[in-house]
Design a protein around this motif. Structure first.
Motif, PDB file in Angstrom:
ATOM      1  N   ALA A 153      77.858  -0.664   3.635  1.00 14.15           N
ATOM      2  CA  ALA A 153      77.737   0.447   2.693  1.00 14.15           C
ATOM      3  C   ALA A 153      78.273   1.693   3.394  1.00 14.15           C
ATOM      4  CB  ALA A 153      76.286   0.656   2.287  1.00 14.15           C
ATOM      5  N   PHE A 154      79.255   2.330   2.777  1.00 11.38           N
ATOM      6  CA  PHE A 154      79.884   3.513   3.359  1.00 11.38           C
ATOM      7  C   PHE A 154      79.355   4.771   2.679  1.00 11.38           C
ATOM      8  CE2 PHE A 154      82.684   0.076   4.412  1.00 11.38           C
ATOM      9  CZ  PHE A 154      83.181   0.411   5.662  1.00 11.38           C
ATOM     10  N   ILE A 155      78.859   5.702   3.476  1.00  5.48           N
ATOM     11  CA  ILE A 155      78.420   7.002   2.970  1.00  5.48           C
ATOM     12  C   ILE A 155      79.464   8.019   3.404  1.00  5.48           C
ATOM     13  CG2 ILE A 155      76.576   8.707   2.890  1.00  5.48           C
ATOM     14  CD1 ILE A 155      74.636   6.546   3.791  1.00  5.48           C
ATOM     15  N   ARG A 156      80.295   8.458   2.465  1.00  5.46           N
ATOM     16  CA  ARG A 156      81.385   9.374   2.799  1.00  5.46           C
ATOM     17  C   ARG A 156      81.013  10.835   2.575  1.00  5.46           C
ATOM     18  NH1 ARG A 156      86.550   6.614  -0.130  1.00  5.46           N
ATOM     19  NH2 ARG A 156      85.283   7.183  -1.936  1.00  5.46           N
ATOM     20  N   SER A 157      79.774  11.080   2.183  1.00  2.00           N
ATOM     21  CA  SER A 157      79.335  12.438   1.844  1.00  2.00           C
ATOM     22  C   SER A 157      78.210  12.926   2.747  1.00  2.00           C
ATOM     23  CB  SER A 157      78.884  12.480   0.385  1.00  2.00           C
ATOM     24  OG  SER A 157      77.923  11.459   0.127  1.00  2.00           O
ATOM     25  N   MET A 158      78.152  12.402   3.973  1.00  2.00           N
ATOM     26  CA  MET A 158      77.171  12.898   4.926  1.00  2.00           C
ATOM     27  C   MET A 158      77.478  14.355   5.249  1.00  2.00           C
ATOM     28  SD  MET A 158      74.846  10.641   5.885  1.00  2.00           S
ATOM     29  CE  MET A 158      74.278  11.591   7.298  1.00  2.00           C
ATOM     30  N   HIS A 159      76.429  15.145   5.457  1.00  2.00           N
ATOM     31  CA  HIS A 159      76.612  16.513   5.936  1.00  2.00           C
ATOM     32  C   HIS A 159      75.408  16.914   6.765  1.00  2.00           C
ATOM     33  CE1 HIS A 159      73.911  18.521   2.881  1.00  2.00           C
ATOM     34  NE2 HIS A 159      74.169  17.387   2.247  1.00  2.00           N
ATOM     35  N   THR A 160      75.618  17.899   7.621  1.00  2.00           N
ATOM     36  CA  THR A 160      74.577  18.300   8.558  1.00  2.00           C
ATOM     37  C   THR A 160      74.560  19.816   8.671  1.00  2.00           C
ATOM     38  OG1 THR A 160      73.705  17.924  10.792  1.00  2.00           O
ATOM     39  CG2 THR A 160      76.098  18.091  10.574  1.00  2.00           C
ATOM     40  N   ASP A 161      73.653  20.345   9.500  1.00  5.20           N
ATOM     41  CA  ASP A 161      73.478  21.795   9.606  1.00  5.20           C
ATOM     42  C   ASP A 161      74.161  22.384  10.838  1.00  5.20           C
ATOM     43  OD1 ASP A 161      71.553  21.943   7.365  1.00  5.20           O
ATOM     44  OD2 ASP A 161      70.302  20.749   8.704  1.00  5.20           O
ATOM     45  N   TYR A 442      86.975  18.207   3.180  1.00  5.21           N
ATOM     46  CA  TYR A 442      86.374  19.416   3.748  1.00  5.21           C
ATOM     47  C   TYR A 442      85.017  19.737   3.137  1.00  5.21           C
ATOM     48  CZ  TYR A 442      86.909  23.604   6.589  1.00  5.21           C
ATOM     49  OH  TYR A 442      86.762  24.547   7.575  1.00  5.21           O
ATOM     50  N   ASN A 443      84.870  19.441   1.844  1.00  4.86           N
ATOM     51  CA  ASN A 443      83.612  19.708   1.144  1.00  4.86           C
ATOM     52  C   ASN A 443      83.192  18.483   0.341  1.00  4.86           C
ATOM     53  OD1 ASN A 443      83.385  22.749   1.623  1.00  4.86           O
ATOM     54  ND2 ASN A 443      85.412  22.619   0.671  1.00  4.86           N
ATOM     55  N   VAL A 444      81.912  18.241   0.252  1.00  2.00           N
ATOM     56  CA  VAL A 444      81.376  17.150  -0.563  1.00  2.00           C
ATOM     57  C   VAL A 444      81.433  17.572  -2.023  1.00  2.00           C
ATOM     58  CG1 VAL A 444      79.341  15.768  -1.089  1.00  2.00           C
ATOM     59  CG2 VAL A 444      79.888  16.324   1.290  1.00  2.00           C
ATOM     60  N   VAL A 445      81.972  16.695  -2.862  1.00  2.00           N
ATOM     61  CA  VAL A 445      82.055  17.001  -4.296  1.00  2.00           C
ATOM     62  C   VAL A 445      81.198  16.065  -5.141  1.00  2.00           C
ATOM     63  CG1 VAL A 445      84.359  18.020  -4.071  1.00  2.00           C
ATOM     64  CG2 VAL A 445      84.149  15.580  -4.577  1.00  2.00           C
ATOM     65  N   LYS A 446      80.646  15.007  -4.523  1.00  2.00           N
ATOM     66  CA  LYS A 446      79.814  14.082  -5.289  1.00  2.00           C
ATOM     67  C   LYS A 446      78.802  13.410  -4.367  1.00  2.00           C
ATOM     68  CE  LYS A 446      80.031   9.995  -8.298  1.00  2.00           C
ATOM     69  NZ  LYS A 446      80.925   8.952  -8.883  1.00  2.00           N
ATOM     70  N   ASP A 447      77.548  13.383  -4.801  1.00  2.00           N
ATOM     71  CA  ASP A 447      76.459  12.664  -4.124  1.00  2.00           C
ATOM     72  C   ASP A 447      76.321  13.040  -2.650  1.00  2.00           C
ATOM     73  OD1 ASP A 447      75.980  11.318  -6.510  1.00  2.00           O
ATOM     74  OD2 ASP A 447      77.311   9.663  -5.979  1.00  2.00           O
ATOM     75  N   PRO A 448      76.010  14.296  -2.352  1.00  2.00           N
ATOM     76  CA  PRO A 448      75.823  14.685  -0.947  1.00  2.00           C
ATOM     77  C   PRO A 448      74.630  13.977  -0.312  1.00  2.00           C
ATOM     78  CG  PRO A 448      75.078  16.426  -2.422  1.00  2.00           C
ATOM     79  CD  PRO A 448      75.769  15.419  -3.285  1.00  2.00           C
ATOM     80  N   VAL A 449      74.763  13.636   0.948  1.00  2.00           N
ATOM     81  CA  VAL A 449      73.694  12.972   1.701  1.00  2.00           C
ATOM     82  C   VAL A 449      73.473  13.753   2.991  1.00  2.00           C
ATOM     83  CG1 VAL A 449      72.953  10.865   2.878  1.00  2.00           C
ATOM     84  CG2 VAL A 449      74.281  10.707   0.748  1.00  2.00           C
ATOM     85  N   HIS A 450      72.324  14.398   3.079  1.00  2.00           N
ATOM     86  CA  HIS A 450      71.979  15.147   4.291  1.00  2.00           C
ATOM     87  C   HIS A 450      71.404  14.199   5.339  1.00  2.00           C
ATOM     88  CE1 HIS A 450      69.801  18.052   6.878  1.00  2.00           C
ATOM     89  NE2 HIS A 450      70.768  18.878   6.515  1.00  2.00           N
ATOM     90  N   ARG A 452      68.536  14.303   6.698  1.00  2.00           N
ATOM     91  CA  ARG A 452      67.163  13.903   6.361  1.00  2.00           C
ATOM     92  C   ARG A 452      67.148  12.841   5.263  1.00  2.00           C
ATOM     93  NH1 ARG A 452      67.528  19.323   5.417  1.00  2.00           N
ATOM     94  NH2 ARG A 452      67.978  19.925   3.262  1.00  2.00           N
ATOM     95  N   ASP A 453      68.141  12.835   4.352  1.00  2.52           N
ATOM     96  CA  ASP A 453      68.248  11.762   3.358  1.00  2.52           C
ATOM     97  C   ASP A 453      68.568  10.436   4.047  1.00  2.52           C
ATOM     98  OD1 ASP A 453      67.946  13.677   1.273  1.00  2.52           O
ATOM     99  OD2 ASP A 453      70.097  14.108   1.355  1.00  2.52           O
ATOM    100  N   PHE A 454      69.441  10.514   5.025  1.00  5.32           N
ATOM    101  CA  PHE A 454      69.783   9.318   5.810  1.00  5.32           C
ATOM    102  C   PHE A 454      68.544   8.766   6.501  1.00  5.32           C
ATOM    103  CE2 PHE A 454      70.756   8.143  10.264  1.00  5.32           C
ATOM    104  CZ  PHE A 454      71.360   6.915  10.052  1.00  5.32           C
ATOM    105  N   HIS A 455      67.762   9.642   7.135  1.00 11.66           N
ATOM    106  CA  HIS A 455      66.543   9.188   7.817  1.00 11.66           C
ATOM    107  C   HIS A 455      65.544   8.589   6.827  1.00 11.66           C
ATOM    108  CE1 HIS A 455      67.298  12.080  11.442  1.00 11.66           C
ATOM    109  NE2 HIS A 455      67.852  10.904  11.621  1.00 11.66           N
TER     110      HIS A 455
END
Length: 494
Positions: A153-161, A442-450, A452-455
């Motif tokens: 399963a590929f999560i292409r919308s990971m983002h962090t702080d 450069y920016n998430v446009v659909k279904d962002p996953v932070h 903490r969502d991953f954890h």
């Protein structure tokens, strides 16, 4: 008066005060008068302090899909647009400036903040579709991985702080950018416990990349137990010499002599534990006993000479080389096979500020065949369905080039707004692709996953409700996912 009372009563007053004061501050007591009284009253107060040790949670909360985890962390931040986030439109943008509307004021690192331009650097590698899921990916450098994308399963919308390595990797491992929190392996060790009493619950392996052009510093705080009891910290296995320092007895010391020595030492530690209630004393007892059991279990674990030839055909000849990623991932399978709950592997040199054309091929060669082999090996052994595999870094990379740009070479800076991770195995829906980024990755446009969502998702796959999994420390109920809203990524679940 029993022996424990006698032991505590005969300690110097300054020692008793120091010991109980340490318990007070270590556990975040609120009533100063109670602590002062405890320092004076001896055993009764010390036992009250000892009662503050948290009880084990009743886990899992619901039926788990996975019981083991193998977490492959690519230290430095892999470039998503050079691996799994295909951006064909960027070919037409070569050497054009990244539009201000895309960057939208994003903060920059010190490496690129003084650049006068931010020229777009399309990936130089060949992409094509792989698997029944049709994932567009870098099949040029990851041909083995391309064979098993339908298991991932590929999560292409990971983002962090965080935009810099230290806080970013700390957040990815512990849920907080501030050092000192327990890492995910320690949380699972504490919550779920061991599956093998002769090996640690949580083991760490640091693989050496074949290219060491720009490695990042990593330290034991990444596998620290933080405020959890110390026995839940990761145990780091070395790649050369004895896997663990001092695991072998000195010359002239037999196992029987060592056992008698530990029995005597444990009696003294038990007396100190009952008298003072310091949780570190209990940790010390557990570690001594684990070390004794490991003297028999670790040599068998690390002896790969008995692996059949087919193993090295699967993982590659590099698997015979101690410390390589292939060797580490083979060791992860052997650890998991023997009941180790959580195996963490760090693979360095993914911080591609420059020379992507030379460094990316060597990095991919290190991980490609071994990751494919791990999935196939676990399947053959009937372990794939209950072993969760995680692959990813602490953030992504920029589409614009850091420094000079040519068609054949470029560099990329840190990028926290979007990056790609994959998961496979226990409870994961193979062939799923979650999230989308814009044309510039450069920016998430659909279904962002932070993060903490991953954890929350990892805990869910192990049968844990992240909102109910807490540990009281310093007067607070801490969670791996923190206090902000975290959502399980439903698209990952089978």
């Amino acid at each position: 008066m029993n022996c424990n009372s006698h032991l505590f009563a005969h300690l110097p007053t300054e020692t008793k005060i120091a010991l109980t004061r340490r318990q007070f501050f270590g556990r975040g007591r609120n009533v100063l008068g109670a602590a002062a009284l405890g320092s004076l009253l001896g055993e009764s107060s010390s036992r009250a302090l000892a009662a503050d040790v948290a009880a084990k949670p009743a886990l899992p909360h619901f039926a788990a899909k996975a019981k083991n985890v193998i977490y492959l962390h690519m230290v430095g931040g892999p470039s998503q647009m050079d691996l799994y986030d295909y951006k064909p439109e960027m070919v037409k943008m070569y050497d054009k400036d990244l539009p201000d509307s895309i960057r939208n004021g994003q903060r920059l690192t010190g490496m690129t903040s003084n650049q006068t331009r931010f020229p777009v650097a399309p990936s130089k590698f060949k992409f094509s579709q792989a698997g029944q899921c049709g994932l567009w990916m870098n099949t040029e450098l990851l041909p083995y991985t391309a064979k098993c994308v339908d298991d991932m399963a590929f999560i292409r919308s990971m983002h962090t702080d965080a935009i810099n390595h230290e806080p970013a990797i700390t957040e990815m491992q512990t849920g907080s950018m501030v050092a000192g929190r327990p890492c995910i392996g320690s949380w699972l060790s504490y919550g779920l416990g061991s599956l093998n009493q002769n090996l640690p619950t949580f083991v760490v392996l640091v693989a050496k990349p074949s290219n060491t052009e720009q490695v990042q510093a990593i330290s034991g705080k990444l596998w620290s137990s933080g405020f959890l009891p110390g026995e839940h910290a990761g145990v780091s296995f070395r790649s050369s010499g004895d896997p663990i320092l001092y695991i072998n007895n000195p010359n002239g010391i037999t196992p029987e002599m060592r056992r008698r020595q530990l029995d005597g030492l444990n009696q003294l530690n038990e007396m100190a534990w009952h008298a003072v209630g310091d949780p570190e004393t209990h940790t010390r007892i557990e570690q001594y006993e684990m070390a004794f059991r490991m003297q028999a279990s670790v040599p068998e674990l690390t002896d790969i000479t008995k692996e059949p030839a087919a193993t090295f055909e699967l993982y590659g000849e590099e698997a015979k080389k101690p410390g390589s990623f292939a060797n580490s991932i083979l060791m992860a399978r052997r650890l998991t096979e023997r009941g180790v709950r959580f195996v963490q592997i760090y693979h360095n040199n993914w911080d591609h500020h420059s020379n992507v054309s030379a460094r990316m091929p060597s990095q991919c060669k290190d991980v490609d065949q071994p990751c494919h082999a791990l999935i196939q090996d676990l399947k053959q052994r009937g372990m794939f369905d209950d072993t969760l595999i995680i692959w990813g870094g602490e953030f992504g990379r920029t589409i614009y080039s850091q420094g000079g740009l040519t068609h054949e070479n470029y560099g990329r800076d840190h990028h926290p707004r979007c990056f790609t991770m994959w998961m496979a195995g226990g409870g994961v829906k193979g062939g799923s692709i979650i999230g989308e980024t814009d044309d510039f990755s450069y920016n998430v446009v659909k279904d962002p996953v932070h993060v903490r969502d991953f954890h929350a998702t990892v805990l869910h796959l192990l049968g844990i409700d992240h909102e109910r999994f807490t540990y009281r420390a310093q007067g607070l109920d801490f969670r791996l996912t923190g206090v902000e809203k975290a959502n399980v990524v439903q698209g990952v679940l089978s």
